[in-house]
Scaffold this motif. Sequence first.
Motif, PDB file in Angstrom:
ATOM      1  N   UNK A 277       1.808  37.277  40.888  1.00  6.00           N
ATOM      2  CA  UNK A 277       0.839  36.197  40.993  1.00  6.00           C
ATOM      3  C   UNK A 277       1.502  34.871  40.666  1.00  6.00           C
ATOM      4  N   UNK A 278       0.787  33.795  40.895  1.00  8.06           N
ATOM      5  CA  UNK A 278       1.391  32.479  40.666  1.00  8.06           C
ATOM      6  C   UNK A 278       0.288  31.441  40.471  1.00  8.06           C
ATOM      7  N   UNK A 279       0.704  30.294  39.975  1.00  8.60           N
ATOM      8  CA  UNK A 279      -0.216  29.168  39.796  1.00  8.60           C
ATOM      9  C   UNK A 279       0.380  27.948  40.480  1.00  8.60           C
ATOM     10  N   UNK A 280      -0.486  27.177  41.113  1.00  7.11           N
ATOM     11  CA  UNK A 280      -0.069  25.885  41.660  1.00  7.11           C
ATOM     12  C   UNK A 280      -0.732  24.810  40.805  1.00  7.11           C
ATOM     13  N   UNK A 281       0.094  24.099  40.053  1.00  5.86           N
ATOM     14  CA  UNK A 281      -0.395  23.004  39.228  1.00  5.86           C
ATOM     15  C   UNK A 281      -0.236  21.697  39.982  1.00  5.86           C
TER      16      UNK A 281
ATOM     17  N   UNK B  30      -9.972   3.765  38.251  1.00  5.20           N
ATOM     18  CA  UNK B  30      -9.594   5.164  38.018  1.00  5.20           C
ATOM     19  C   UNK B  30      -8.077   5.333  38.000  1.00  5.20           C
ATOM     20  N   UNK B  31      -7.411   4.475  37.276  1.00  5.76           N
ATOM     21  CA  UNK B  31      -5.952   4.491  37.240  1.00  5.76           C
ATOM     22  C   UNK B  31      -5.451   5.421  36.138  1.00  5.76           C
ATOM     23  N   UNK B  32      -5.650   6.707  36.354  1.00  4.38           N
ATOM     24  CA  UNK B  32      -5.138   7.734  35.458  1.00  4.38           C
ATOM     25  C   UNK B  32      -4.916   9.003  36.282  1.00  4.38           C
ATOM     26  N   UNK B  33      -4.191   9.939  35.710  1.00 10.69           N
ATOM     27  CA  UNK B  33      -3.852  11.160  36.445  1.00 10.69           C
ATOM     28  C   UNK B  33      -4.911  12.241  36.227  1.00 10.69           C
ATOM     29  N   UNK B  34      -5.114  13.048  37.253  1.00 14.04           N
ATOM     30  CA  UNK B  34      -5.980  14.224  37.180  1.00 14.04           C
ATOM     31  C   UNK B  34      -5.100  15.448  37.376  1.00 14.04           C
ATOM     32  N   UNK B  35      -5.223  16.392  36.465  1.00 15.44           N
ATOM     33  CA  UNK B  35      -4.381  17.585  36.504  1.00 15.44           C
ATOM     34  C   UNK B  35      -5.249  18.826  36.677  1.00 15.44           C
ATOM     35  N   UNK B  36      -4.875  19.658  37.616  1.00 15.11           N
ATOM     36  CA  UNK B  36      -5.624  20.893  37.853  1.00 15.11           C
ATOM     37  C   UNK B  36      -4.651  22.035  38.103  1.00 15.11           C
ATOM     38  N   UNK B  37      -5.135  23.259  37.832  1.00 16.17           N
ATOM     39  CA  UNK B  37      -4.328  24.460  38.045  1.00 16.17           C
ATOM     40  C   UNK B  37      -5.117  25.419  38.929  1.00 16.17           C
ATOM     41  N   UNK B  38      -4.458  25.952  39.939  1.00 16.31           N
ATOM     42  CA  UNK B  38      -5.067  26.851  40.909  1.00 16.31           C
ATOM     43  C   UNK B  38      -4.306  28.179  40.826  1.00 16.31           C
ATOM     44  N   UNK B  39      -4.994  29.223  40.349  1.00 14.34           N
ATOM     45  CA  UNK B  39      -4.372  30.525  40.105  1.00 14.34           C
ATOM     46  C   UNK B  39      -4.566  31.439  41.318  1.00 14.34           C
ATOM     47  N   UNK B  40      -3.505  32.183  41.642  1.00 10.48           N
ATOM     48  CA  UNK B  40      -3.561  33.111  42.775  1.00 10.48           C
ATOM     49  C   UNK B  40      -3.040  34.484  42.352  1.00 10.48           C
ATOM     50  N   UNK B  41      -3.733  35.517  42.810  1.00 10.06           N
ATOM     51  CA  UNK B  41      -3.268  36.882  42.586  1.00 10.06           C
ATOM     52  C   UNK B  41      -2.070  37.160  43.484  1.00 10.06           C
ATOM     53  N   UNK B  42      -1.335  38.201  43.163  1.00 10.20           N
ATOM     54  CA  UNK B  42      -0.169  38.566  43.975  1.00 10.20           C
ATOM     55  C   UNK B  42      -0.614  38.984  45.376  1.00 10.20           C
ATOM     56  N   UNK B  43       0.247  38.738  46.346  1.00  9.87           N
ATOM     57  CA  UNK B  43      -0.026  39.075  47.743  1.00  9.87           C
ATOM     58  C   UNK B  43       1.261  39.655  48.317  1.00  9.87           C
ATOM     59  N   UNK B  44       1.176  40.873  48.855  1.00  7.58           N
ATOM     60  CA  UNK B  44       2.391  41.580  49.287  1.00  7.58           C
ATOM     61  C   UNK B  44       3.157  40.821  50.371  1.00  7.58           C
ATOM     62  N   UNK B  45       2.441  40.064  51.205  1.00  8.97           N
ATOM     63  CA  UNK B  45       3.103  39.330  52.282  1.00  8.97           C
ATOM     64  C   UNK B  45       3.546  37.932  51.852  1.00  8.97           C
ATOM     65  N   UNK B  46       3.117  37.513  50.683  1.00  6.34           N
ATOM     66  CA  UNK B  46       3.444  36.162  50.228  1.00  6.34           C
ATOM     67  C   UNK B  46       3.916  36.178  48.773  1.00  6.34           C
ATOM     68  N   UNK B  47       5.123  36.682  48.538  1.00  3.90           N
ATOM     69  CA  UNK B  47       5.682  36.561  47.189  1.00  3.90           C
ATOM     70  C   UNK B  47       5.900  35.081  46.877  1.00  3.90           C
ATOM     71  N   UNK B  48       6.032  34.721  45.600  1.00  5.58           N
ATOM     72  CA  UNK B  48       6.108  33.309  45.230  1.00  5.58           C
ATOM     73  C   UNK B  48       7.180  32.506  45.970  1.00  5.58           C
ATOM     74  N   UNK B  49       8.343  33.115  46.263  1.00  4.11           N
ATOM     75  CA  UNK B  49       9.380  32.331  46.942  1.00  4.11           C
ATOM     76  C   UNK B  49       8.941  31.939  48.355  1.00  4.11           C
ATOM     77  N   UNK B  50       8.192  32.823  49.027  1.00  4.84           N
ATOM     78  CA  UNK B  50       7.667  32.484  50.360  1.00  4.84           C
ATOM     79  C   UNK B  50       6.602  31.396  50.238  1.00  4.84           C
ATOM     80  N   UNK B  51       5.763  31.500  49.212  1.00  5.53           N
ATOM     81  CA  UNK B  51       4.735  30.478  48.979  1.00  5.53           C
ATOM     82  C   UNK B  51       5.383  29.117  48.758  1.00  5.53           C
ATOM     83  N   UNK B  52       6.447  29.077  47.975  1.00  2.03           N
ATOM     84  CA  UNK B  52       7.145  27.813  47.721  1.00  2.03           C
ATOM     85  C   UNK B  52       7.617  27.192  49.026  1.00  2.03           C
TER      86      UNK B  52
END
Length: 450
Positions: free
Chosen positions: A160-164, A45-67
């Motif tokens: 909102x944001x996505x984690x790839x 299984x020597x290959x890459x797996x790519x996935x994207x995880x989408x998140x809605x906006x959260x007032x306590x966790x803007x993207x910079x805090x998530x990062x």
Amino acid sequence: MGSIYQEAPPLPQDLKVRIQNSSMVFPSKQTERKSLFLSNIDRVLNFDVESVHFFASHKDFPPDIVVDRLKKALADALVAYDFFAGRLKLSPETGRLEIDCNGAGAGFVVASSELELDQIGDLVYPNPAFAQLVQKNKDFLEPGDQPLAVFQVTSFNCGGFAIGMSTSHTTVDGIGFTTFLENLAALAASKPLAATPCHDRRLLAARSPPCVTYSHPELLNLGHLAVPGAESGVFEASAEDLDFKIFRLTTHNINHLKSEAKASATGSAARITGFNIVTALVWRCKALSAGDDPNRSSTILYAVDIRSRLNPPLPRDYAGNAVLTAYATAKCEELERWPFGRLVEVVSEGAERMTDEYVRSAIDWGELYNGSPNGEVLVSSWWRLGFAGVEYPWGKPRYCCPVVYHRKDIILYFPPDDDEVVGGGGVNVLVALPPMEMQKFLKLFHEFLN
């Protein structure tokens, strides 16, 4: 039952993503330098797996805090999962592929999109543009350096944001990656690990000497032609123009198929699972759409988790790849003539074949020969991996999906967004075929389903 396939909705081809910065994340504590043995399953299984995880906006966790939270959690996770901070290498002593756990780090990319999350279209429908949410250039910091894991956080204008995520499949299988995400989420919430991963991949080492006690038609011996990491067989990208459609099977559709299978089955009704009946239907349509020769044999492949099938069983939190390819074979005239229940039984026999001795024989086969999965079609199931059930401090994902690169011989299962978390029984099936074969597939699919 009406039309249950979805034509492509309007999809943006450019998500207007801009990379803001790229860096490496290193283990938060010093880890032991060591070489990690890879099993014969890992090496294939020597290959890459790519996935994207989408998140809605959260007032306590803007993207910079998530990062910030995610980078710190990843640094802590790289202590427990030191191989994600390592690099693949060939052992100078054995010539085997292994992981040098050298603490070289995982990649981390921060990006932004000019769009809002609701502007990128139906998240369930695989948009090739989602590839922009995953960093493909692994040597973005140092030429020739290839991290085994790269994370990209892309913020949208709505908050909102996505984690790839791009990871080498040599590191973990889908179940192991779910455990990794649960641990990453726990660390992001300043909690202890949800589960302690088991790293002893020698639990799946070949016997000495190897002892192949079964024939393994599901494996193709490539001999001296095999190149480590090269895609072959069903993993090869097709040069053909492919039409692709999403077939949405509801719980009602699946229960209807189960009833039909039970009415014509000759064996145990326990074999009539949602996975088996969907796979039987897809196999029949795929094989019969590929040509008119009734004597042609067709083989379908699908992954089986072997953790509980070994004696003794593997630890539930085994972190490597603990899946093997099961197979079912029949002639096209049998696939057309057999009652549906018989076809479901033939599919189910592939998993039933996976006893402790069969698994050990397959691993030993891999010790003797270079090879890859050998079949006409491979089912890759993301149906019930549970990625969308992971609870992060900023909430559960709105949706999770693989980045899709169309393969004629790979059928993809993934959950609909309305019941992935609550345990609904529906499934989406992605099929990519040349246009003429797709028309046959469509016709057969509706005939068999109704």
